[in-house]
Motif scaffolding. Structure first.
Motif: not given
Length: 119
Positions: A105-116
């Motif tokens: 979950y933490t990795a997914l949130v981080k990936a979404v934040e980097e793409d936004d």
């Protein structure tokens, strides 16, 4: 042991070896035999045996080394105290799966934040 029991025991072994050999919360148990080398994975330390304490320090810092002993202990406990040991194995397995889900979950949130680009 049936395959599901083997998988649960393997998952419990993984969790218990990480808890014993790396976790911040069990650092006081390892402290007489090890020195902290650096921070490790979340809530973990990477440690090295203190000079003169390799016999105890080496297995205490290596989840792979502890694995054989933990798996043997859990398997023996399942044979001697099946109900209690099964509860422990299931709880440790649940914690291991929970840890994996939290890290994912933490990795997914981080990936979404980097793409936004907005934030």
């Amino acid at each position: 042991m049936a395959l599901p029991e083997v998988l649960l025991t393997a998952t419990a072994t993984f969790r218990l070896t990480r808890l014993l050999s790396k976790a911040n919360v069990t650092r006081p148990l390892r402290a007489p035999f090890t020195d902290v080398e650096e921070a490790g994975a979340p809530a973990e330390f990477n440690e090295v045996p203190k000079p003169g304490h390799q016999t105890v320090g080496e297995p205490l810092t290596c989840p792979f080394c502890l694995g054989v002993w933990v798996a043997t202990g859990l398997t023996a406990a399942l044979m001697v105290w099946p109900r209690t040991a099964s509860a422990v194995v299931r709880a440790l397995s649940a914690v291991a799966v929970s840890d994996a889900l939290n890290l994912g979950y933490t990795a997914l949130v981080k990936a979404v934040e980097e793409d936004d680009p907005s934030g």
